[in-house]
Write an enzyme that holds these catalytic residues in place. Structure first.
Site, PDB file in Angstrom:
ATOM      1  CG  ASP A 163      17.985  31.221  -8.209  1.00 33.99           C
ATOM      2  OD1 ASP A 163      17.956  31.618  -7.029  1.00 33.99           O
ATOM      3  OD2 ASP A 163      16.979  31.217  -8.947  1.00 33.99           O
TER       4      ASP A 163
ATOM      5  CE  LYS B 224      11.349  34.547  -9.516  1.00 36.36           C
ATOM      6  NZ  LYS B 224      12.046  33.297  -9.158  1.00 36.36           N
TER       7      LYS B 224
ATOM      8  NE  ARG C 104      10.721  26.408  -3.890  1.00 35.61           N
ATOM      9  CZ  ARG C 104      10.536  25.947  -5.107  1.00 35.61           C
ATOM     10  NH1 ARG C 104      10.677  26.752  -6.135  1.00 35.61           N
ATOM     11  NH2 ARG C 104      10.216  24.682  -5.321  1.00 35.61           N
ATOM     12  CD  GLN C 105       4.438  25.253   0.458  1.00 33.08           C
ATOM     13  OE1 GLN C 105       3.498  25.144   1.230  1.00 33.08           O
ATOM     14  NE2 GLN C 105       4.660  24.391  -0.504  1.00 33.08           N
TER      15      GLN C 105
ATOM     16  CG  ASP D 166      -0.201  -0.010   2.534  1.00 39.15           C
ATOM     17  OD1 ASP D 166       1.050  -0.041   2.514  1.00 39.15           O
ATOM     18  OD2 ASP D 166      -0.868   0.031   3.584  1.00 39.15           O
ATOM     19  N   GLY D 167       2.176   1.112  -0.108  1.00 36.80           N
ATOM     20  CA  GLY D 167       3.053   2.282  -0.191  1.00 36.80           C
ATOM     21  C   GLY D 167       3.646   2.712   1.142  1.00 36.80           C
ATOM     22  CD  GLU D 168       0.680   2.356   6.003  1.00 35.89           C
ATOM     23  OE1 GLU D 168       1.129   1.468   6.755  1.00 35.89           O
ATOM     24  OE2 GLU D 168      -0.420   2.903   6.177  1.00 35.89           O
TER      25      GLU D 168
ATOM     26  NE  ARG E 110       8.005  31.384  -9.018  1.00 32.88           N
ATOM     27  CZ  ARG E 110       8.658  30.519  -9.797  1.00 32.88           C
ATOM     28  NH1 ARG E 110       8.006  29.825 -10.699  1.00 32.88           N
ATOM     29  NH2 ARG E 110       9.955  30.359  -9.670  1.00 32.88           N
TER      30      ARG E 110
HETATM   31  C1  R5P Z   1      12.915  31.566  -5.877  1.00 31.92           C
HETATM   32  O1  R5P Z   1      12.858  32.528  -5.163  1.00 31.92           O
HETATM   33  C2  R5P Z   1      14.110  30.680  -5.971  1.00 31.92           C
HETATM   34  O2  R5P Z   1      15.284  31.322  -5.571  1.00 31.92           O
HETATM   35  C3  R5P Z   1      14.281  30.149  -7.390  1.00 31.92           C
HETATM   36  O3  R5P Z   1      14.556  31.241  -8.246  1.00 31.92           O
HETATM   37  C4  R5P Z   1      13.019  29.473  -7.858  1.00 31.92           C
HETATM   38  O4  R5P Z   1      12.553  28.606  -6.889  1.00 31.92           O
HETATM   39  C5  R5P Z   1      13.270  28.726  -9.146  1.00 31.92           C
HETATM   40  O5  R5P Z   1      12.076  28.118  -9.532  1.00 31.92           O
HETATM   41  P1  R5P Z   1      11.746  27.820 -11.048  1.00 31.92           P
HETATM   42  O6  R5P Z   1      12.885  27.041 -11.628  1.00 31.92           O
HETATM   43  O7  R5P Z   1      10.464  27.030 -10.973  1.00 31.92           O
HETATM   44  O8  R5P Z   1      11.521  29.114 -11.749  1.00 31.92           O
END
Ligand code: R5P
Length: 304
Positions: free
Chosen positions: A221, A192, A93-94, A34-36, A194
């Protein structure tokens, strides 16, 4: 000291272990129909310092569950101290609420990791320097920037006009640091936008610094997920007359068709690290993988 690995990046665990003159100790990780998962420690670990290598990238939820279970199993088996090496920390990122009604997912992860009895966490190039504050345990923040600085210095030999570029304003501290490492390099950051619903990226203009008559641009980055940030930044740089573009990014998450997007972006080469395992099917001709095993092993060696 004993080193263990989850299933997300065994290759990196083996390289770190080799650097320290050790072998990766076995773990029994069984997946039920079952994936566990069921995790069992095989070796005796009583009073040992145990290291667990497990970046929590794609599939993040799976990698995290495995990490929680491995730490729990080690602690229950008598390990004295457990260090988790999570070079790429999923959900980072969250780390705050962007829109009303959202969960702060990283905080949930931090609480769960704290509750497993983990003693120390080692991460690499976190998205924000504030992330360690979310955890109660000590978090070490290592960086691949010294690795990038060496390569950039080589690529820039005998070229006068080189510039470091952050593809968004959030990365400005990162390239300032890199600029100091190489020797006060010129740098600029892109503005940028998004779309939080579609994930689409627009690289609009240069928010800080100027880019005129630049022959080579190094776009730096922390991570590549969809590849949109890098490809839009490269297009903007090309439209502003930059001749050659090299990309330096720590975490190659490469979701969906990121590899194709990067291969067709106007860049010479994409340097990434082995902080996450990159399956062969996601490799492309412009990709070069640098290893961070040495950086991590040195840190472990110094602190033990
Ligand atoms: C965002 O603030 C991060 O530093 C990266 O620039 C971002 O997560 C890159 O995501 P993606 O490749 O989906 O544009």
């Amino acid at each position: 000291m004993k080193i263990f690995s989850g299933t997300s990046n065994l290759l990196l665990a083996e390289k770190i272990a080799k650097n320290l003159g050790l072998k990766v100790s076995p773990l029994d990780i069984f997946v039920f129909p079952d994936g566990e998962k069921r995790v069992r420690v095989i070796d005796r670990v009583v009073d040992e310092h145990c290291i667990v290598v497990q970046p929590t990238n794609l599939p993040a939820d799976n990698s995290y569950m495995e990490l929680f279970f491995i730490v729990d199993a080690l602690k229950r088996s008598g390990a004295e101290f457990v260090t988790a090496i999570v070079p790429y920390l999923g959900y980072q990122r969250q780390d705050h609420i962007f829109r009303d009604g959202e969960a702060v997912s990283l905080e949930v992860i931090a609480k769960t990791l704290d509750s497993t009895g983990l003693d120390r966490l080692i991460c690499l190039d976190l998205h924000s320097v504030k992330i360690p504050q979310v955890f109660k345990i000590s978090v070490e923040h290592l960086s691949a920037l010294p690795l990038f600085a060496k390569r950039i210095a080589i690529l820039c030999q005998q070229v006068n006009n080189c510039i470091l570029i952050s593809p968004d304003m959030g990365g400005i501290a990162r390239i300032k640091k890199l600029s100091e490492m190489i020797g006060n390099f010129t740098y600029a950051a892109i503005e940028k936008d998004r779309d939080l619903t579609t994930g689409n990226v627009a690289s609009k203009s240069f928010g800080e610094g100027r880019i005129t008559n630049q022959k080579i641009a190094f776009v730096v980055d922390d991570m590549i997920s969809s590849g949109k940030t890098i490809s839009k930044a490269a297009e903007l740089l090309k439209n502003n007359g930059v001749e050659k573009i090299y990309v330096f990014v720590t975490h190659a998450i490469f979701s969906d068709d990121a590899s194709q997007i990067l291969e067709s972006a106007p860049v010479e080469k994409v340097f990434v690290t082995d902080s996450v395992y990159i399956p062969k099917k996601k490799h492309f001709s412009k990709l070069e993988i640098l290893s961070v095993a040495d950086i991590i092993a040195k840190d472990l060696y110094l602190r033990v």
